[in-house]
Design a protein around this motif. Sequence first.
Motif, PDB file in Angstrom:
ATOM      1  N   ARG A  41      77.167-116.848  -2.035  1.00  0.00           N
ATOM      2  CA  ARG A  41      77.616-118.220  -2.278  1.00  0.00           C
ATOM      3  C   ARG A  41      76.859-119.204  -1.389  1.00  0.00           C
ATOM      4  NH1 ARG A  41      78.830-120.095  -6.590  1.00  0.00           N
ATOM      5  NH2 ARG A  41      79.567-117.993  -7.025  1.00  0.00           N
ATOM      6  N   GLY A 167      89.417-112.404  -6.364  1.00  0.00           N
ATOM      7  CA  GLY A 167      88.229-112.528  -7.205  1.00  0.00           C
ATOM      8  C   GLY A 167      87.464-111.210  -7.262  1.00  0.00           C
ATOM      9  N   VAL A 171      82.018-110.313  -1.701  1.00  0.00           N
ATOM     10  CA  VAL A 171      82.895-110.064  -0.543  1.00  0.00           C
ATOM     11  C   VAL A 171      84.152-109.322  -0.989  1.00  0.00           C
ATOM     12  CG1 VAL A 171      84.254-111.139   1.278  1.00  0.00           C
ATOM     13  CG2 VAL A 171      82.010-112.074   0.706  1.00  0.00           C
ATOM     14  N   THR A 190      92.576-111.755  -9.829  1.00  0.00           N
ATOM     15  CA  THR A 190      91.408-112.238 -10.569  1.00  0.00           C
ATOM     16  C   THR A 190      91.822-113.372 -11.498  1.00  0.00           C
ATOM     17  OG1 THR A 190      89.669-111.645 -12.157  1.00  0.00           O
ATOM     18  CG2 THR A 190      91.716-110.396 -12.326  1.00  0.00           C
ATOM     19  N   SER A 191      90.889-114.287 -11.731  1.00  0.00           N
ATOM     20  CA  SER A 191      91.197-115.383 -12.657  1.00  0.00           C
ATOM     21  C   SER A 191      90.893-114.985 -14.104  1.00  0.00           C
ATOM     22  CB  SER A 191      90.390-116.630 -12.279  1.00  0.00           C
ATOM     23  OG  SER A 191      89.010-116.378 -12.439  1.00  0.00           O
ATOM     24  N   LEU A 255      88.138-117.089   4.915  1.00  0.00           N
ATOM     25  CA  LEU A 255      86.675-117.135   4.819  1.00  0.00           C
ATOM     26  C   LEU A 255      86.175-118.400   4.150  1.00  0.00           C
ATOM     27  CD1 LEU A 255      86.032-113.426   3.810  1.00  0.00           C
ATOM     28  CD2 LEU A 255      85.658-114.479   6.038  1.00  0.00           C
ATOM     29  N   THR A 256      87.034-119.054   3.391  1.00  0.00           N
ATOM     30  CA  THR A 256      86.606-120.205   2.584  1.00  0.00           C
ATOM     31  C   THR A 256      87.546-121.371   2.825  1.00  0.00           C
ATOM     32  OG1 THR A 256      85.868-118.648   0.928  1.00  0.00           O
ATOM     33  CG2 THR A 256      86.076-120.919   0.217  1.00  0.00           C
ATOM     34  N   ARG A 281      89.413-116.541  11.500  1.00  0.00           N
ATOM     35  CA  ARG A 281      88.164-116.903  10.826  1.00  0.00           C
ATOM     36  C   ARG A 281      87.054-115.987  11.316  1.00  0.00           C
ATOM     37  NH1 ARG A 281      86.305-119.820   7.667  1.00  0.00           N
ATOM     38  NH2 ARG A 281      85.070-121.324   8.847  1.00  0.00           N
ATOM     39  N   LEU A 282      85.994-115.917  10.550  1.00  0.00           N
ATOM     40  CA  LEU A 282      84.800-115.225  11.053  1.00  0.00           C
ATOM     41  C   LEU A 282      83.568-115.794  10.364  1.00  0.00           C
ATOM     42  CD1 LEU A 282      83.663-113.028   8.759  1.00  0.00           C
ATOM     43  CD2 LEU A 282      85.634-111.740   9.524  1.00  0.00           C
ATOM     44  N   VAL A 284      80.368-114.107   9.115  1.00  0.00           N
ATOM     45  CA  VAL A 284      79.629-112.895   8.740  1.00  0.00           C
ATOM     46  C   VAL A 284      79.736-111.842   9.851  1.00  0.00           C
ATOM     47  CG1 VAL A 284      77.473-111.968   7.779  1.00  0.00           C
ATOM     48  CG2 VAL A 284      78.118-114.336   7.315  1.00  0.00           C
ATOM     49  N   PHE A 322      74.433-116.847 -11.202  1.00  0.00           N
ATOM     50  CA  PHE A 322      75.374-116.620 -10.101  1.00  0.00           C
ATOM     51  C   PHE A 322      76.292-117.829  -9.913  1.00  0.00           C
ATOM     52  CE2 PHE A 322      76.297-116.943  -5.495  1.00  0.00           C
ATOM     53  CZ  PHE A 322      77.039-115.785  -5.344  1.00  0.00           C
ATOM     54  N   GLY A 325      79.723-118.483 -11.726  1.00  0.00           N
ATOM     55  CA  GLY A 325      80.933-117.924 -11.117  1.00  0.00           C
ATOM     56  C   GLY A 325      81.514-116.683 -11.752  1.00  0.00           C
ATOM     57  N   VAL A 327      81.097-113.445 -12.198  1.00  0.00           N
ATOM     58  CA  VAL A 327      80.334-112.250 -11.832  1.00  0.00           C
ATOM     59  C   VAL A 327      81.297-111.132 -11.463  1.00  0.00           C
ATOM     60  CG1 VAL A 327      78.355-113.572 -11.014  1.00  0.00           C
ATOM     61  CG2 VAL A 327      80.148-112.936  -9.396  1.00  0.00           C
TER      62      VAL A 327
END
Length: 336
Positions: A41, A167, A171, A190-191, A255-256, A281-282, A284, A322, A325, A327
Amino acid sequence: MRSYRLEGSGGTECLVMRDAPPPTPKPREIVVRVRATSLNRRDTMILNGTYPLTPRQGIVPLSDGAGEIIAIGDDVSRFAVGDRVTGSYFARWIDGRINAGLIDQLGCTLDGMLSEYAVLDEQWAVRLPDHLDWHEAATLTCAGVTAWNAVTGAGIPKPGQWVLVIGSGGVALFALQFARLLGCRVVAVTSRGEKIDRLRTFGADFVVSSTDTPEWGATVRDQTGGIDLVVETGGPATFAQSLIASTLYGHIVLLTLQDAQGRSIQMPAALYQRSLATISRLFVGSRVNLEAMLRAVSTHRLKPVVDKVFAFAEAAEAYRYFQQGDVFGKVVIDGA
Ligand SMILES: NC(=O)c1ccc[n+]([C@@H]2O[C@H](COP(=O)([O-])OP(=O)(O)OC[C@H]3O[C@@H](n4cnc5c(N)ncnc54)[C@H](OP(=O)(O)O)[C@@H]3O)[C@@H](O)[C@H]2O)c1
């Protein structure tokens, strides 16, 4: 040597193929014949000019790539010609905590992997497990390490505990696989309903469609008794549901923070005041984290999930595919 370079920002028209003489390594450098790369992303954010770290103009994009070493500098001691390697995301971050001096990233402030050859300091690379083909080996640097650190970094969940992944991107699928290695049970959200069976095949014990059940947090909590660890890749669209799904002392690895439209996550006070969940949080991870993940991948002969492979000449098409979205796993670009 053919390389893509990012000249400007704003879309795939900024992705320009350039030719240059073949590289010669400096004393501590290795030259890697890149066999495959993959998208994350962040690469679309760098392309579109929305990534928080400003990329260097004319950078070779992509942090993730794999190949074999074809030349080494005179002082290289970690590798030999012929070794199969991949790069480390924060190239200068070897171990411990990150700090401002270590933020250089491959494919952003340092030339990355979307090139016929990549020239890396020997400290920026690691050896790859033998059981992975080039496409699989090119997927681990960003999504793999992020998922590994989300699942093992801030308190490893115990066998039998519940992990939630959101999702079916890179990741989320790595997190699902790593959680299974630890003996955890996994819920996947999942959507897209058509992905439910595939997520089950990859080891999810329980899959929820967020389209059919927009308020899925309560459903997940009822089914599991509460999630112990959420790998939160959904951001504003899913954060509140992740909190509802979590057990009282749950852990959410956030993460987001923003979606593609720039909307930020909201902290719903009415929900959080009833929760003792830890939110962490992190960024990577370090080279030592990458090495630890690769040992696990090697021991368990884990295979990354590859969605689709594009030819080197089709890099712009790979970005567009990609970006839309839909994938399942990683989008890979073959070497030149
Ligand atoms: N903090 C960090 O260090 C770090 C590191 C890596 C990634 N991240 C973040 O983690 C998130 C996931 O990364 P990733 O590389 O795994 O992403 P990705 O491959 O792009 O994940 C895509 C998945 O997200 C779901 N999705 C639903 N609606 C979407 C939409 N409108 N656009 C895109 N995806 C949509 C889809 O799953 P379904 O079809 O199943 O719903 C899709 O398969 C990203 O936000 C990324 O920035 C953070």
